[in-house]
Design a protein around this motif. Sequence first.
Motif, PDB file in Angstrom:
ATOM      1  N   UNK A   1      -1.780   8.381  -3.189  1.00 59.77           N
ATOM      2  CA  UNK A   1      -3.166   8.829  -3.105  1.00 59.77           C
ATOM      3  C   UNK A   1      -4.154   7.942  -3.818  1.00 59.77           C
ATOM      4  N   UNK A   2      -3.645   6.996  -4.650  1.00 58.33           N
ATOM      5  CA  UNK A   2      -4.536   6.102  -5.392  1.00 58.33           C
ATOM      6  C   UNK A   2      -4.358   4.635  -5.008  1.00 58.33           C
ATOM      7  N   UNK A   3      -3.517   4.362  -4.027  1.00 58.78           N
ATOM      8  CA  UNK A   3      -3.265   2.974  -3.626  1.00 58.78           C
ATOM      9  C   UNK A   3      -4.525   2.279  -3.141  1.00 58.78           C
ATOM     10  N   UNK A   4      -5.461   3.042  -2.575  1.00 57.77           N
ATOM     11  CA  UNK A   4      -6.678   2.434  -2.038  1.00 57.77           C
ATOM     12  C   UNK A   4      -7.551   1.831  -3.124  1.00 57.77           C
ATOM     13  N   UNK A   5      -7.284   2.132  -4.389  1.00 56.13           N
ATOM     14  CA  UNK A   5      -8.078   1.594  -5.497  1.00 56.13           C
ATOM     15  C   UNK A   5      -7.546   0.248  -5.984  1.00 56.13           C
ATOM     16  N   UNK A   6      -6.349  -0.131  -5.564  1.00 55.67           N
ATOM     17  CA  UNK A   6      -5.779  -1.412  -5.982  1.00 55.67           C
ATOM     18  C   UNK A   6      -6.498  -2.573  -5.295  1.00 55.67           C
ATOM     19  N   UNK A   7      -6.565  -3.706  -5.966  1.00 48.93           N
ATOM     20  CA  UNK A   7      -7.448  -4.796  -5.553  1.00 48.93           C
ATOM     21  C   UNK A   7      -7.174  -5.317  -4.146  1.00 48.93           C
ATOM     22  N   UNK A   8      -5.946  -5.564  -3.792  1.00 50.59           N
ATOM     23  CA  UNK A   8      -5.677  -6.180  -2.492  1.00 50.59           C
ATOM     24  C   UNK A   8      -5.912  -5.220  -1.330  1.00 50.59           C
ATOM     25  N   UNK A   9      -6.090  -3.937  -1.625  1.00 49.28           N
ATOM     26  CA  UNK A   9      -6.308  -2.951  -0.565  1.00 49.28           C
ATOM     27  C   UNK A   9      -7.778  -2.564  -0.433  1.00 49.28           C
ATOM     28  N   UNK A  10      -8.632  -3.195  -1.227  1.00 51.35           N
ATOM     29  CA  UNK A  10     -10.056  -2.907  -1.166  1.00 51.35           C
ATOM     30  C   UNK A  10     -10.747  -4.059  -0.448  1.00 51.35           C
ATOM     31  N   UNK A  11     -11.454  -3.739   0.616  1.00 54.38           N
ATOM     32  CA  UNK A  11     -12.107  -4.782   1.399  1.00 54.38           C
ATOM     33  C   UNK A  11     -13.314  -4.199   2.126  1.00 54.38           C
ATOM     34  N   UNK A  12     -14.456  -4.866   1.975  1.00 54.96           N
ATOM     35  CA  UNK A  12     -15.666  -4.445   2.685  1.00 54.96           C
ATOM     36  C   UNK A  12     -15.706  -5.204   4.004  1.00 54.96           C
ATOM     37  N   UNK A  13     -15.442  -4.505   5.109  1.00 57.45           N
ATOM     38  CA  UNK A  13     -15.446  -5.143   6.421  1.00 57.45           C
ATOM     39  C   UNK A  13     -16.852  -5.499   6.866  1.00 57.45           C
TER      40      UNK A  13
ATOM     41  N   UNK B   1       0.834  -1.205   0.000  1.00 56.50           N
ATOM     42  CA  UNK B   1       0.000   0.000   0.000  1.00 56.50           C
ATOM     43  C   UNK B   1       0.871   1.259   0.000  1.00 56.50           C
ATOM     44  N   UNK B   2       1.905   1.259   0.821  1.00 53.49           N
ATOM     45  CA  UNK B   2       2.782   2.428   0.912  1.00 53.49           C
ATOM     46  C   UNK B   2       3.605   2.618  -0.361  1.00 53.49           C
ATOM     47  N   UNK B   3       4.009   1.496  -0.974  1.00 51.26           N
ATOM     48  CA  UNK B   3       4.844   1.576  -2.170  1.00 51.26           C
ATOM     49  C   UNK B   3       4.009   1.870  -3.413  1.00 51.26           C
ATOM     50  N   UNK B   4       2.829   1.227  -3.515  1.00 50.78           N
ATOM     51  CA  UNK B   4       1.955   1.498  -4.656  1.00 50.78           C
ATOM     52  C   UNK B   4       1.735   0.326  -5.588  1.00 50.78           C
ATOM     53  N   UNK B   5       1.524  -0.878  -5.048  1.00 53.08           N
ATOM     54  CA  UNK B   5       1.164  -2.019  -5.885  1.00 53.08           C
ATOM     55  C   UNK B   5       0.250  -2.953  -5.105  1.00 53.08           C
TER      56      UNK B   5
ATOM     57  N   UNK C   1       5.138 -17.800   0.085  1.00 55.45           N
ATOM     58  CA  UNK C   1       5.510 -16.585  -0.617  1.00 55.45           C
ATOM     59  C   UNK C   1       4.267 -15.772  -0.981  1.00 55.45           C
ATOM     60  N   UNK C   2       4.457 -14.459  -1.015  1.00 55.33           N
ATOM     61  CA  UNK C   2       3.433 -13.546  -1.503  1.00 55.33           C
ATOM     62  C   UNK C   2       4.062 -12.730  -2.621  1.00 55.33           C
ATOM     63  N   UNK C   3       3.318 -12.584  -3.723  1.00 51.18           N
ATOM     64  CA  UNK C   3       3.841 -11.925  -4.914  1.00 51.18           C
ATOM     65  C   UNK C   3       3.142 -10.600  -5.180  1.00 51.18           C
ATOM     66  N   UNK C   4       3.795  -9.804  -6.020  1.00 54.80           N
ATOM     67  CA  UNK C   4       3.118  -8.651  -6.610  1.00 54.80           C
ATOM     68  C   UNK C   4       2.002  -9.196  -7.496  1.00 54.80           C
TER      69      UNK C   4
ATOM     70  N   UNK D   1      10.631  -4.199  -9.487  1.00 55.05           N
ATOM     71  CA  UNK D   1       9.354  -3.913 -10.156  1.00 55.05           C
ATOM     72  C   UNK D   1       9.620  -3.543 -11.610  1.00 55.05           C
ATOM     73  N   UNK D   2       8.913  -4.181 -12.527  1.00 54.41           N
ATOM     74  CA  UNK D   2       9.070  -3.871 -13.947  1.00 54.41           C
ATOM     75  C   UNK D   2       7.855  -3.121 -14.493  1.00 54.41           C
ATOM     76  N   UNK D   3       7.137  -2.447 -13.596  1.00 54.33           N
ATOM     77  CA  UNK D   3       5.944  -1.699 -13.993  1.00 54.33           C
ATOM     78  C   UNK D   3       5.886  -0.421 -13.170  1.00 54.33           C
ATOM     79  N   UNK D   4       5.052   0.484 -13.590  1.00 55.17           N
ATOM     80  CA  UNK D   4       4.913   1.747 -12.877  1.00 55.17           C
ATOM     81  C   UNK D   4       4.174   1.534 -11.567  1.00 55.17           C
ATOM     82  N   UNK D   5       4.660   2.156 -10.515  1.00 55.57           N
ATOM     83  CA  UNK D   5       4.014   2.058  -9.212  1.00 55.57           C
ATOM     84  C   UNK D   5       2.936   3.128  -9.077  1.00 55.57           C
ATOM     85  N   UNK D   6       1.891   2.781  -8.348  1.00 62.55           N
ATOM     86  CA  UNK D   6       0.768   3.687  -8.153  1.00 62.55           C
ATOM     87  C   UNK D   6       1.129   4.782  -7.148  1.00 62.55           C
ATOM     88  N   UNK D   7       0.608   5.971  -7.354  1.00 65.80           N
ATOM     89  CA  UNK D   7       0.841   7.045  -6.393  1.00 65.80           C
ATOM     90  C   UNK D   7       0.123   6.721  -5.092  1.00 65.80           C
TER      91      UNK D   7
END
Length: 270
Positions: free
Chosen positions: A162-174, A79-83, A103-106, A154-160
């Motif tokens: 301010x937008x990390x919360x939109x990435x799939x692993x960071x979205x969760x309905x508690x 989340x802090x890094x952007x993936x 192991x956990x992957x990107x 990382x071989x791809x662009x990292x998310x800023x």
Amino acid sequence: MEETAVRGEDSIVDLISAIPVSMQFELNEDFVGDLLNTDQADVNIDIGGSSSSPVDEDLVGVVVSNSDEAFELYNGYAYRVGFSVRKGQQRYKASTKSIQMKRFFCAKAGYKEKPNSGVKLYSKIDMRTGCGALVQFDVGTDGMWTVTKHVKEYNHELCSFGKSHLLRSHRRVGNNHLEYLKDMKNSGVALADGMRFLKHQSGGSPLVSFTNRDAYNSMASESLKCLDETDSNSLIEIFRRRQSNEADFFFDFEVDLNGRLCSFFGGMVK
């Protein structure tokens, strides 16, 4: 701009005033604050960022207690890094069948296999890039999970941030959020308005930890888990009419001790 802000505040006030009095106790800031804090504690998100340069953080040597904590550790770092992250390989001990390494992957690691199954009407875009970022946990004899390998390639662009919360692993309905939205919906508040209220109370979308689509999907999944009396009776009535019109059609059903439909069977007599 000032006029727009005032209108936004007025719409929130209108939303609150439209909610029945019986629900008003749930709409105070303390309650919603507890709701948000509880769910955010579950996902282990460091909103402030624990490092001025998150990419340089090294997790090697960090110790956690179980698989869930291991995932949350790497997911919080991501989340802090952007993936986004996903669960990967694991190895078991031959004698006890307990996990020895995991192991956990990107989320962009590897590539999806493309089966040759003929022409498809549509195809999903493959977002994987073969990214090599990963973290490896080894489980000791004491049951503790220790990071022994942390690859930050990382071989791809990292998310800023301010937008990390939109990435799939960071979205969760508690569960708290889900129950709260269900209560609001049962009180006549549209789901979109409930989401707008939560975002307003929390200070922005990143602190809600899920999108409107996630909320709709979660609500739909909950609805599919059970049939109410109207659904069950409608289904039985449809099959009864069909049975009366078709001599070779039959059906049967069972209910539990509470009178709820628990099994249903229908078919054609050969």
